[in-house]
Scaffold this motif. Structure first.
Motif, mmCIF file in Angstrom:
data_model
loop_
_atom_site.group_PDB
_atom_site.id
_atom_site.type_symbol
_atom_site.label_atom_id
_atom_site.label_comp_id
_atom_site.label_asym_id
_atom_site.label_seq_id
_atom_site.Cartn_x
_atom_site.Cartn_y
_atom_site.Cartn_z
ATOM 1 N N PHE A 130 49.209 39.243 51.868
ATOM 2 C CA PHE A 130 48.150 38.692 51.035
ATOM 3 C C PHE A 130 47.743 39.748 50.019
ATOM 4 C CE2 PHE A 130 45.991 40.734 54.550
ATOM 5 C CZ PHE A 130 44.888 41.365 53.971
ATOM 6 N N ASP A 131 47.102 39.312 48.960
ATOM 7 C CA ASP A 131 46.659 40.211 47.897
ATOM 8 C C ASP A 131 45.366 40.887 48.321
ATOM 9 O OD1 ASP A 131 45.851 41.495 45.614
ATOM 10 O OD2 ASP A 131 45.861 39.706 44.347
ATOM 11 N N PRO A 132 45.353 42.229 48.443
ATOM 12 C CA PRO A 132 44.132 42.914 48.884
ATOM 13 C C PRO A 132 42.975 42.787 47.890
ATOM 14 C CG PRO A 132 45.852 44.505 48.341
ATOM 15 C CD PRO A 132 46.461 43.148 48.237
ATOM 16 N N ALA A 133 43.255 42.372 46.655
ATOM 17 C CA ALA A 133 42.185 42.200 45.671
ATOM 18 C C ALA A 133 41.382 40.929 45.925
ATOM 19 C CB ALA A 133 42.766 42.172 44.260
ATOM 20 N N THR A 134 41.956 40.001 46.684
ATOM 21 C CA THR A 134 41.239 38.774 47.034
ATOM 22 C C THR A 134 40.571 38.981 48.388
ATOM 23 O OG1 THR A 134 43.155 37.801 48.097
ATOM 24 C CG2 THR A 134 42.865 37.330 45.758
ATOM 25 N N PRO A 135 39.587 38.148 48.738
ATOM 26 C CA PRO A 135 38.939 38.323 50.044
ATOM 27 C C PRO A 135 39.955 38.273 51.175
ATOM 28 C CG PRO A 135 37.738 36.731 48.714
ATOM 29 C CD PRO A 135 39.006 37.062 47.962
ATOM 30 N N ALA A 136 39.761 39.123 52.159
ATOM 31 C CA ALA A 136 40.675 39.181 53.299
ATOM 32 C C ALA A 136 40.739 37.833 53.988
ATOM 33 C CB ALA A 136 40.210 40.253 54.281
ATOM 34 N N PRO A 137 41.904 37.485 54.553
ATOM 35 C CA PRO A 137 42.054 36.185 55.208
ATOM 36 C C PRO A 137 41.004 35.913 56.281
ATOM 37 C CG PRO A 137 44.185 37.236 54.989
ATOM 38 C CD PRO A 137 43.155 38.236 54.544
ATOM 39 N N ALA A 138 40.519 36.939 56.961
ATOM 40 C CA ALA A 138 39.549 36.708 58.034
ATOM 41 C C ALA A 138 38.273 36.078 57.519
ATOM 42 C CB ALA A 138 39.230 38.020 58.755
ATOM 43 N N GLY A 139 37.951 36.247 56.248
ATOM 44 C CA GLY A 139 36.720 35.678 55.715
ATOM 45 C C GLY A 139 36.957 34.535 54.754
ATOM 46 N N GLY A 140 38.228 34.211 54.507
ATOM 47 C CA GLY A 140 38.541 33.236 53.481
ATOM 48 C C GLY A 140 38.345 31.803 53.927
ATOM 49 N N ALA A 141 38.170 30.944 52.930
ATOM 50 C CA ALA A 141 38.028 29.519 53.210
ATOM 51 C C ALA A 141 39.325 28.990 53.797
ATOM 52 C CB ALA A 141 37.679 28.771 51.931
ATOM 53 N N GLY A 142 39.216 28.130 54.775
ATOM 54 C CA GLY A 142 40.388 27.538 55.386
ATOM 55 C C GLY A 142 40.969 28.357 56.526
ATOM 56 N N HIS A 143 40.426 29.526 56.767
ATOM 57 C CA HIS A 143 40.916 30.383 57.845
ATOM 58 C C HIS A 143 39.948 30.315 59.026
ATOM 59 C CE1 HIS A 143 44.157 32.137 55.455
ATOM 60 N NE2 HIS A 143 43.315 32.086 54.454
ATOM 61 N N HIS A 144 39.767 29.116 59.544
ATOM 62 C CA HIS A 144 38.784 28.901 60.607
ATOM 63 C C HIS A 144 39.134 29.659 61.876
ATOM 64 C CE1 HIS A 144 36.948 25.978 58.017
ATOM 65 N NE2 HIS A 144 38.094 25.336 57.920
ATOM 66 N N GLY A 145 40.414 29.716 62.217
ATOM 67 C CA GLY A 145 40.817 30.434 63.419
ATOM 68 C C GLY A 145 40.492 31.910 63.333
ATOM 69 N N LEU A 146 40.779 32.520 62.185
ATOM 70 C CA LEU A 146 40.469 33.940 62.005
ATOM 71 C C LEU A 146 38.964 34.178 61.952
ATOM 72 C CD1 LEU A 146 43.215 35.021 59.465
ATOM 73 C CD2 LEU A 146 43.008 35.690 61.858
ATOM 74 N N ARG A 147 38.251 33.265 61.341
ATOM 75 C CA ARG A 147 36.792 33.408 61.281
ATOM 76 C C ARG A 147 36.196 33.340 62.690
ATOM 77 N NH1 ARG A 147 34.937 29.135 57.917
ATOM 78 N NH2 ARG A 147 36.227 30.192 56.408
ATOM 79 N N TRP A 148 36.639 32.366 63.484
ATOM 80 C CA TRP A 148 36.164 32.243 64.865
ATOM 81 C C TRP A 148 36.520 33.486 65.651
ATOM 82 C CZ3 TRP A 148 38.950 32.598 69.318
ATOM 83 C CH2 TRP A 148 38.237 32.336 70.495
ATOM 84 N N LEU A 149 37.750 33.963 65.479
ATOM 85 C CA LEU A 149 38.224 35.128 66.214
ATOM 86 C C LEU A 149 37.409 36.373 65.852
ATOM 87 C CD1 LEU A 149 40.326 36.119 68.201
ATOM 88 C CD2 LEU A 149 41.860 36.510 66.261
ATOM 89 N N THR A 150 37.142 36.559 64.568
ATOM 90 C CA THR A 150 36.333 37.701 64.129
ATOM 91 C C THR A 150 34.955 37.653 64.768
ATOM 92 O OG1 THR A 150 37.522 37.819 62.027
ATOM 93 C CG2 THR A 150 35.364 38.880 62.116
ATOM 94 N N GLU A 151 34.335 36.493 64.765
ATOM 95 C CA GLU A 151 33.004 36.344 65.381
ATOM 96 C C GLU A 151 33.062 36.648 66.873
ATOM 97 O OE1 GLU A 151 31.731 32.396 64.421
ATOM 98 O OE2 GLU A 151 31.552 32.848 62.274
ATOM 99 N N ARG A 152 34.092 36.171 67.551
ATOM 100 C CA ARG A 152 34.240 36.388 68.992
ATOM 101 C C ARG A 152 34.426 37.874 69.293
ATOM 102 N NH1 ARG A 152 35.386 33.586 73.907
ATOM 103 N NH2 ARG A 152 34.285 31.969 72.777
ATOM 104 N N VAL A 153 35.303 38.538 68.551
ATOM 105 C CA VAL A 153 35.568 39.959 68.776
ATOM 106 C C VAL A 153 34.326 40.795 68.481
ATOM 107 C CG1 VAL A 153 36.900 41.934 67.903
ATOM 108 C CG2 VAL A 153 38.071 39.784 68.449
ATOM 109 N N GLU A 154 33.663 40.515 67.371
ATOM 110 C CA GLU A 154 32.451 41.261 67.024
ATOM 111 C C GLU A 154 31.337 40.997 68.035
ATOM 112 O OE1 GLU A 154 31.689 40.220 62.941
ATOM 113 O OE2 GLU A 154 33.241 41.608 62.213
ATOM 114 N N GLY A 155 31.272 39.793 68.577
ATOM 115 C CA GLY A 155 30.295 39.470 69.615
ATOM 116 C C GLY A 155 30.503 40.277 70.888
ATOM 117 N N LEU A 156 31.732 40.740 71.099
ATOM 118 C CA LEU A 156 32.040 41.581 72.258
ATOM 119 C C LEU A 156 31.838 43.067 71.958
ATOM 120 C CD1 LEU A 156 35.340 39.808 73.383
ATOM 121 C CD2 LEU A 156 33.119 39.692 74.516
ATOM 122 N N GLY A 157 31.440 43.374 70.713
ATOM 123 C CA GLY A 157 31.281 44.766 70.310
ATOM 124 C C GLY A 157 32.568 45.387 69.793
ATOM 125 N N GLY A 158 33.533 44.558 69.446
ATOM 126 C CA GLY A 158 34.824 45.041 68.957
ATOM 127 C C GLY A 158 34.981 44.871 67.463
#
Length: 178
Positions: A130-158
Motif C-alpha cells: 500500500f502507499d504509505p502516503a495514504t492512511p494505513a489500511p488499519a484505519g482505512g474505510a472498508g477495512h473493518h477486520g483490521l479496524r476491529w483487530l486494532t481495537e481488540r489488540v489495543e484493548g489488551l494493551g498491545g
C-alpha cells in the motif's frame, strides 16, 4: 385502466417489500460480522495457539496451492490469556486473508515469538502493498477486520502496526502483553 392502477399498487408494494428485505438483510449481515470475530476456533481452545496457527497455515496452503507460507512459532511454555491468544490468531488470519485477497501475495512469512513481557506476531508478504502516503489500511474505510483487530489488540494493551515491506508487500506487527 383498472388493470394499470392495480399493477401500480402491486409495483409499489413489491418495491416496499424489496426495500424492507434489503434493510433487514443488511442489519443481519452487520450483526453476523459483529459476532463472528468473537467466536473462538475449537483448535485454539483445545490445542493452543501454536497448533491453531499450524492448522491455519495448513488450510491456507491447501486452499492456495501456488502460495508459499512459512510458519515459525516459538512459544515455549507460554501461557497466554484466552483473549490474547484469540487476538493473535485473528491477526494471523486477517493478515493472511488480506495479503492473498487484496495484495495478491505469493509468499508469506508468519512468525510468533515469546519475549519476557510480550508475545509478538509478524506477518510479511510479497504482495502489492500500500502507499504509505495514504492512511494505513488499519484505519482505512472498508477495512473493518483490521479496524476491529486494532481495537481488540489495543484493548489488551498491545499494538498493531502495518507498514510497507521492502522491496514490496506489507509487514504487519502485533504484540500483546504476556
Amino acid at each position: 385502466m383498472l388493470f394499470r392502477s392495480q399493477r401500480s399498487i402491486g409495483d409499489a408494494a413489491s418495491a416496499q417489500a424489496a426495500t424492507l428485505i434489503a434493510e433487514e438483510s443488511s442489519r443481519l449481515y452487520d450483526a453476523m460480522h459483529g459476532i463472528i470475530p468473537r467466536l473462538t476456533p475449537l483448535v485454539l481452545d483445545s490445542l493452543g495457539l501454536a497448533e491453531a496457527l499450524a492448522e491455519l497455515a495448513d488450510r491456507t496452503r491447501s486452499a492456495h496451492p501456488g502460495v508459499n507460507l512459512d510458519l515459525k512459532v516459538e512459544l515455549p511454555d507460554v501461557e497466554l490469556a484466552p483473549d490474547a491468544s484469540l487476538a493473535l490468531y485473528r491477526a494471523a488470519q486477517e493478515g493472511i486473508t488480506n495479503a492473498l485477497r487484496h495484495g495478491g501475495a505469493r509468499h508469506l512469512s508468519l512468525q510468533v515469538q515469546a519475549h519476557p513481557r510480550q508475545v509478538a506476531l509478524s506477518l510479511q508478504d510479497d504482495g502489492c502493498g500500500f502507499d504509505p502516503a495514504t492512511p494505513a489500511p488499519a484505519g482505512g474505510a472498508g477495512h473493518h477486520g483490521l479496524r476491529w483487530l486494532t481495537e481488540r489488540v489495543e484493548g489488551l494493551g498491545g499494538t498493531l502496526v502495518m507498514a510497507p515491506a521492502r522491496p514490496r508487500g506489507v509487514v504487519m506487527s502485533v504484540s500483546v502483553p504476556r
